[in-house]
Design a protein around this motif. Structure first.
Motif, PDB file in Angstrom:
ATOM      1  N   TYR A   1      -0.824   9.573  -0.347  1.00 28.57           N
ATOM      2  CA  TYR A   1      -1.790   8.918   0.540  1.00 28.57           C
ATOM      3  C   TYR A   1      -1.085   8.044   1.578  1.00 28.57           C
ATOM      4  N   LEU A   2      -0.021   7.387   1.189  1.00 27.03           N
ATOM      5  CA  LEU A   2       0.673   6.477   2.109  1.00 27.03           C
ATOM      6  C   LEU A   2       1.591   7.203   3.073  1.00 27.03           C
ATOM      7  N   PHE A   3       2.347   8.188   2.580  1.00 26.20           N
ATOM      8  CA  PHE A   3       3.481   8.693   3.349  1.00 26.20           C
ATOM      9  C   PHE A   3       3.399  10.163   3.760  1.00 26.20           C
ATOM     10  N   THR A   4       2.325  10.855   3.437  1.00 26.42           N
ATOM     11  CA  THR A   4       2.200  12.242   3.878  1.00 26.42           C
ATOM     12  C   THR A   4       0.929  12.415   4.696  1.00 26.42           C
ATOM     13  N   THR A   5       0.782  13.595   5.278  1.00 26.60           N
ATOM     14  CA  THR A   5      -0.401  13.862   6.104  1.00 26.60           C
ATOM     15  C   THR A   5      -1.645  14.129   5.262  1.00 26.60           C
ATOM     16  N   LYS A   6      -1.531  14.039   3.941  1.00 25.19           N
ATOM     17  CA  LYS A   6      -2.722  14.030   3.099  1.00 25.19           C
ATOM     18  C   LYS A   6      -3.468  12.707   3.256  1.00 25.19           C
ATOM     19  N   GLY A   7      -2.759  11.718   3.790  1.00 30.14           N
ATOM     20  CA  GLY A   7      -3.332  10.398   3.967  1.00 30.14           C
ATOM     21  C   GLY A   7      -2.883   9.774   5.267  1.00 30.14           C
ATOM     22  N   ALA A   8      -2.269   8.582   5.163  1.00 31.44           N
ATOM     23  CA  ALA A   8      -1.949   7.795   6.354  1.00 31.44           C
ATOM     24  C   ALA A   8      -0.754   8.319   7.135  1.00 31.44           C
ATOM     25  N   GLY A   9       0.139   9.078   6.512  1.00 29.65           N
ATOM     26  CA  GLY A   9       1.278   9.648   7.228  1.00 29.65           C
ATOM     27  C   GLY A   9       2.206   8.612   7.819  1.00 29.65           C
ATOM     28  N   MET A  10       2.498   7.568   7.048  1.00 29.84           N
ATOM     29  CA  MET A  10       3.346   6.481   7.557  1.00 29.84           C
ATOM     30  C   MET A  10       4.818   6.859   7.496  1.00 29.84           C
ATOM     31  N   THR A  11       5.613   6.262   8.399  1.00 31.68           N
ATOM     32  CA  THR A  11       7.033   6.601   8.485  1.00 31.68           C
ATOM     33  C   THR A  11       7.953   5.380   8.400  1.00 31.68           C
ATOM     34  N   ILE A  12       7.384   4.196   8.131  1.00 33.32           N
ATOM     35  CA  ILE A  12       8.176   2.969   8.046  1.00 33.32           C
ATOM     36  C   ILE A  12       7.855   2.260   6.737  1.00 33.32           C
ATOM     37  N   LEU A  13       8.898   1.793   6.031  1.00 32.74           N
ATOM     38  CA  LEU A  13       8.730   1.000   4.816  1.00 32.74           C
ATOM     39  C   LEU A  13       9.449  -0.331   4.984  1.00 32.74           C
ATOM     40  N   ARG A  14       8.729  -1.400   4.764  1.00 36.05           N
ATOM     41  CA  ARG A  14       9.295  -2.758   4.865  1.00 36.05           C
ATOM     42  C   ARG A  14       9.536  -3.312   3.459  1.00 36.05           C
ATOM     43  N   ASN A  15      10.807  -3.495   3.107  1.00 32.77           N
ATOM     44  CA  ASN A  15      11.179  -4.018   1.804  1.00 32.77           C
ATOM     45  C   ASN A  15      11.455  -5.511   1.878  1.00 32.77           C
ATOM     46  N   GLY A  16      11.241  -6.198   0.759  1.00 32.48           N
ATOM     47  CA  GLY A  16      11.504  -7.632   0.685  1.00 32.48           C
ATOM     48  C   GLY A  16      12.895  -7.914   0.149  1.00 32.48           C
ATOM     49  N   LEU A  17      13.665  -8.723   0.869  1.00 39.52           N
ATOM     50  CA  LEU A  17      15.019  -9.107   0.476  1.00 39.52           C
ATOM     51  C   LEU A  17      14.900 -10.425  -0.301  1.00 39.52           C
ATOM     52  N   GLY A  18      15.135 -10.363  -1.605  1.00 37.77           N
ATOM     53  CA  GLY A  18      14.802 -11.467  -2.510  1.00 37.77           C
ATOM     54  C   GLY A  18      15.648 -12.718  -2.370  1.00 37.77           C
ATOM     55  N   SER A  19      15.045 -13.845  -2.806  1.00 33.02           N
ATOM     56  CA  SER A  19      15.723 -15.143  -2.751  1.00 33.02           C
ATOM     57  C   SER A  19      15.478 -15.987  -3.992  1.00 33.02           C
ATOM     58  N   ALA A  20      14.674 -15.495  -4.953  1.00 36.84           N
ATOM     59  CA  ALA A  20      14.347 -16.272  -6.147  1.00 36.84           C
ATOM     60  C   ALA A  20      15.479 -16.232  -7.162  1.00 36.84           C
ATOM     61  N   THR A  21      15.519 -17.241  -8.037  1.00 37.50           N
ATOM     62  CA  THR A  21      16.562 -17.291  -9.070  1.00 37.50           C
ATOM     63  C   THR A  21      16.219 -16.404 -10.262  1.00 37.50           C
ATOM     64  N   GLU A  22      14.942 -16.132 -10.487  1.00 35.10           N
ATOM     65  CA  GLU A  22      14.483 -15.265 -11.560  1.00 35.10           C
ATOM     66  C   GLU A  22      13.439 -14.304 -11.004  1.00 35.10           C
ATOM     67  N   ASP A  23      12.979 -13.372 -11.848  1.00 32.99           N
ATOM     68  CA  ASP A  23      12.022 -12.401 -11.324  1.00 32.99           C
ATOM     69  C   ASP A  23      10.857 -12.102 -12.256  1.00 32.99           C
ATOM     70  N   PRO A  24      10.097 -13.123 -12.644  1.00 29.99           N
ATOM     71  CA  PRO A  24       8.798 -12.803 -13.242  1.00 29.99           C
ATOM     72  C   PRO A  24       7.961 -12.096 -12.191  1.00 29.99           C
ATOM     73  N   PHE A  25       6.859 -11.467 -12.616  1.00 31.33           N
ATOM     74  CA  PHE A  25       6.063 -10.707 -11.664  1.00 31.33           C
ATOM     75  C   PHE A  25       5.617 -11.577 -10.496  1.00 31.33           C
ATOM     76  N   ASP A  26       5.682 -11.011  -9.312  1.00 32.99           N
ATOM     77  CA  ASP A  26       5.289 -11.630  -8.044  1.00 32.99           C
ATOM     78  C   ASP A  26       6.435 -12.380  -7.370  1.00 32.99           C
ATOM     79  N   LEU A  27       7.631 -12.353  -7.941  1.00 32.40           N
ATOM     80  CA  LEU A  27       8.791 -12.941  -7.274  1.00 32.40           C
ATOM     81  C   LEU A  27       9.834 -11.860  -7.017  1.00 32.40           C
ATOM     82  N   MET A  28      10.698 -12.107  -6.043  1.00 36.04           N
ATOM     83  CA  MET A  28      11.777 -11.180  -5.693  1.00 36.04           C
ATOM     84  C   MET A  28      13.105 -11.894  -5.910  1.00 36.04           C
TER      85      MET A  28
END
Length: 465
Positions: A72-99
């Motif tokens: 759905y996100l990345f093919t023509t079955k759906g939105a056909g997007m071509t860019i992915l934005r990743n998060g470059l982490g800065s936290a000391t630990e990684d419980p859910f919702d932190l990077m």
């Protein structure tokens, strides 16, 4: 090639053709004239992010639902997007919702080598997601940091704003951390490179005009330039082709202020990309820059809404609203790329295009189908936006893009309560015209906007809301 008309309803209609049509004669309704000889900005694509461990949420789906989301996100079955934005982490630990950072422990001093660790959980499943996206046609990875590590900042934490030690108007007992932050960014890019993933753009700020409870770092334009002057040669020395993106301001005006500061410092030439969000100030004018411009994050936060057009409280998160938002971004602000916030997430508001519940349930929103009309099924790399003018109706918003193969995609948004008989002129319909319709009854359905040839173009009936 044929013409393609995509209609979003209200209706969003899309059509595709070659330029220089023979003359046909139209209807008594509105007329759209496309002029492929009048070109504007290059099109880079559309995209999303799965930062803050939403890649993990997708990874935990069962196989069928996982593939459904990715398609759905990345093919023509759906939105056909071509860019992915990743998060470059800065936290000391990684419980859910932190990077988590790749350098979570402070070194002995600002001039000591950083204590690097391997990408935590393969960068919170963003490495896995990047491979999945690339296998489905994504061609651009943008890595963006919300903050430097806390020990590099004036406030000692990666959250609650603060500034990078060493930039103008900061004074830190531990000294200048700009080079250390640049070294960390280079190592992160190299870690992705080792996984066979090229990071095309890297950003070092996210909404630097804000002080938030989550990862955040403040900066004005002069301070951004202070770091760019260190990061740019560090990337070059490492032999990386990754270009710098800046500054992901919370809104158009907020980012314009930071871009102006970079320009006044004489460092605009070191940028590869100008990036802004759409929250605090909607995209409403072009930036004064020769660089490509992307809107890199935007969503709404009202209660869950799946509708194309709700006619009620969900209007700001309706699909038709986002069709108009994307139209304005390209046609008014002359941007080269548009990125929504989360593509898929386990959220209860409208931060995502797809809603995930547990390990199997996936629900699609009208917003996703709005993005599909501007995705790679219709507009491809190297395309340019071309002139499209409307006469006879103020209810239509129209954009048009010419692809390198000579085909043209025309997006027609009908914001009225009436079905409109629209004549499209200026293109060659010798091989016919294809149409795709999205409204409350159709999700990117081919052939439901009835088309016939007239004496001055093709005539399409674009349905009402």
């Amino acid at each position: 090639m044929v013409a393609g008309l995509t209609a979003l309803s209200a209706a969003l209609l899309a059509a595709v053709a070659h330029a220089n049509s023979p003359s046909y004669g139209g209807s008594s309704g509105p007329t759209i004239k496309v002029d492929t000889g009048c070109k504007y900005q290059e099109y880079d694509g559309t995209g999303v992010s799965e930062a803050f461990q939403r890649g993990l949420v997708i990874h935990e789906l069962n196989a069928a639902s996982q593939n459904l989301v990715l398609d759905y996100l990345f093919t023509t079955k759906g939105a056909g997007m071509t860019i992915l934005r990743n998060g470059l982490g800065s936290a000391t630990e990684d419980p859910f919702d932190l990077m988590k950072s790749i350098a979570p422990t402070a070194p002995r001093s600002n001039s000591s080598a950083l204590n690097f660790i391997p990408l935590p959980r393969e960068d919170e499943y963003q490495v896995w997601l990047s491979h999945q996206a690339i296998s489905r046609g994504v061609n651009t990875i943008y890595a963006d940091a919300w903050s430097a590590d806390g020990y590099m900042k004036t406030n000692g934490t990666d959250s609650y704003g603060g500034y990078l030690c060493g930039v103008t108007n900061t004074s830190c007992a531990t000294g200048d951390w700009r080079q250390a932050y640049a070294d960390k960014i280079v190592k992160y890019i190299q870690d992705y490179q080792a996984q066979g993933i090229a990071v095309k753009y890297v950003g070092f700020l996210n909404e630097p005009d804000l002080n938030t409870t989550y990862a955040s770092m403040q900066s004005d334009g002069r301070q951004a330039a202070d770091f760019i002057e260190v990061l740019y040669p560090t990337l070059q020395k490492a032999g990386l082709k990754t270009q710098i993106a800046c500054c992901d301001g919370s809104g158009w005006q907020q980012n314009r202020e930071r871009l102006t500061g970079i320009q006044e410092a004489g460092d605009e030439d070191k940028l590869g990309l100008v990036t802004s969000h759409g929250y605090s100030d909607y995209p409403s004018y072009p930036f004064n820059t020769s660089k490509h411009v992307w809107q890199t994050e935007w969503s709404t936060f009202d209660p869950t809404n799946y509708a194309w057009y709700s006619g009620g409280d969900g209007f700001q998160s309706d699909g038709i609203t986002w069709a108009n938002n994307i139209h304005n971004l390209f046609a008014v602000s002359n941007a080269n790329g548009h990125l929504y916030w989360w593509g898929a997430a386990n959220t209860t508001d409208n931060q995502s295009l797809l809603f995930i519940n547990g390990t199997s349930e996936v629900r699609v929103t009208g917003r996703l189908w709005a993005h599909a009309h501007f995705g790679k099924q219709f507009i491809r790399a190297g395309a340019y936006r071309v002139d499209a003018t409307v006469t006879g109706s103020s209810a239509l918003n129209v954009t048009a893009f010419e692809n390198t193969d000579g085909s043209t995609a025309v997006q027609v948004i009908n914001n009225s309560n009436d079905t409109l008989s629209v004549t499209l002129q200026g293109l060659n319909f010798r091989n016919g015209a294809q149409t795709w319709l999205t409204n409350n009854q159709h999700n990117l359905t081919e052939g439901h906007a009835a088309v016939q040839r007239g004496h001055s173009g093709v005539v399409a009936k674009v349905p009402a809301l």
